[in-house]
Design a protein around this motif. Structure first.
Motif, PDB file in Angstrom:
ATOM      1  N   SER A 101      40.244  30.751  36.751  1.00  0.00           N
ATOM      2  CA  SER A 101      41.547  30.358  37.542  1.00  0.00           C
ATOM      3  C   SER A 101      42.434  31.045  38.133  1.00  0.00           C
ATOM      4  O   SER A 101      42.693  30.962  39.434  1.00  0.00           O
ATOM      5  N   GLY A 111      40.920  34.023  39.888  1.00  0.00           N
ATOM      6  CA  GLY A 111      40.782  33.803  41.433  1.00  0.00           C
ATOM      7  C   GLY A 111      40.860  33.651  42.738  1.00  0.00           C
ATOM      8  O   GLY A 111      41.151  33.881  43.452  1.00  0.00           O
ATOM      9  N   ILE A 112      41.716  32.470  41.952  1.00  0.00           N
ATOM     10  CA  ILE A 112      42.496  31.763  43.038  1.00  0.00           C
ATOM     11  C   ILE A 112      43.178  32.586  43.785  1.00  0.00           C
ATOM     12  O   ILE A 112      43.782  32.271  44.794  1.00  0.00           O
ATOM     13  N   GLU A 131      42.297  35.107  45.675  1.00  0.00           N
ATOM     14  CA  GLU A 131      41.160  34.845  46.557  1.00  0.00           C
ATOM     15  C   GLU A 131      42.777  33.894  48.247  1.00  0.00           C
ATOM     16  O   GLU A 131      41.969  33.771  48.817  1.00  0.00           O
ATOM     17  N   ARG A 153      41.658  31.898  51.927  1.00  0.00           N
ATOM     18  CA  ARG A 153      41.035  30.528  51.530  1.00  0.00           C
ATOM     19  C   ARG A 153      41.336  29.507  52.505  1.00  0.00           C
ATOM     20  O   ARG A 153      43.207  29.398  53.202  1.00  0.00           O
ATOM     21  N   ARG A 156      42.390  21.734  49.497  1.00  0.00           N
ATOM     22  CA  ARG A 156      40.620  21.944  49.023  1.00  0.00           C
ATOM     23  C   ARG A 156      39.684  20.568  49.052  1.00  0.00           C
ATOM     24  O   ARG A 156      40.451  19.694  48.190  1.00  0.00           O
ATOM     25  N   ASP A 171      34.471  22.126  45.675  1.00  0.00           N
ATOM     26  CA  ASP A 171      35.540  23.448  45.572  1.00  0.00           C
ATOM     27  C   ASP A 171      34.983  24.209  43.550  1.00  0.00           C
ATOM     28  O   ASP A 171      36.224  23.559  43.590  1.00  0.00           O
ATOM     29  N   LYS A 172      34.646  25.397  43.734  1.00  0.00           N
ATOM     30  CA  LYS A 172      34.439  25.719  41.611  1.00  0.00           C
ATOM     31  C   LYS A 172      35.833  26.559  42.072  1.00  0.00           C
ATOM     32  O   LYS A 172      36.144  25.537  40.332  1.00  0.00           O
ATOM     33  N   ASP A 173      36.373  26.641  41.873  1.00  0.00           N
ATOM     34  CA  ASP A 173      37.404  27.623  42.040  1.00  0.00           C
ATOM     35  C   ASP A 173      38.898  26.159  41.357  1.00  0.00           C
ATOM     36  O   ASP A 173      38.951  26.046  39.998  1.00  0.00           O
ATOM     37  N   SER A 233      37.961  24.297  37.918  1.00  0.00           N
ATOM     38  CA  SER A 233      37.261  25.320  36.409  1.00  0.00           C
ATOM     39  C   SER A 233      39.283  24.949  36.098  1.00  0.00           C
ATOM     40  O   SER A 233      39.273  25.725  34.971  1.00  0.00           O
ATOM     41  N   LEU A 234      39.617  25.249  37.286  1.00  0.00           N
ATOM     42  CA  LEU A 234      40.954  25.596  36.908  1.00  0.00           C
ATOM     43  C   LEU A 234      41.475  23.608  36.772  1.00  0.00           C
ATOM     44  O   LEU A 234      41.993  23.512  35.533  1.00  0.00           O
TER      45      LEU A 234
END
Length: 138
Positions: free
Chosen positions: A1, A3-4, A7, A11, A15, A19-21, A24-25
């Motif tokens: 989370s 990393g969002i 980065e 991006r 979304r 979207d993996k981020d 996970s968030l």
């Protein structure tokens, strides 16, 4: 989370579902009435302990680098937005102190000065009336 945020400029604006981020968030979010909430909290605590240990190691390394860089380079406080060293600035209603973004010069039409004078007069009158109302003769 985390990393969002790091980065974010890289991006795209939209979304997507893959979207993996983002997944996970949303997965890490705590919700009321979640029966598995207790177990996910335990996992988070374990991860936090591990990350604290790794952060301590990183801090030790970075402190050594800082000491080396501080001794080799000297920067003035004005470049880094240091403290204001001029004459004391007039008070303002926002509590802004002079610094790199404001030089402390009052360029207003006098409204704030009048505002502070009125507030001070009102407070003085209130205190004085209280003293007269509670005073007694012996």
């Amino acid at each position: 989370s985390s990393g969002i945020n790091a980065e974010w400029p890289l991006r795209p604006g939209a979304r997507y579902s893959d979207d993996k981020d983002l997944a996970s968030l949303l997965k890490d979010k705590n919700r009321d009435g979640d029966p598995m909430g207790k177990f996910t909290e335990k996992k988070k605590k374990k991860k936090a302990k591990k990350s604290k240990k790794s952060k301590k190691k990183k801090k030790k390394k970075s402190k050594k680098k800082q000491v080396e860089s501080d001794s080799s380079s000297s920067s003035s406080s004005s470049e880094s937005g240091g403290d204001y060293s001029g004459p004391p600035a007039p008070p303002n209603r926002f509590g802004i102190l002079p610094g790199p973004k404001w030089d402390g010069v009052d360029r207003s039409n006098g409204y704030e000065k009048l505002l502070f004078m009125k507030q001070a007069e009102k407070l003085a009158m209130k205190q004085e009336s209280y003293k007269y109302s509670t005073a007694y003769d012996l």
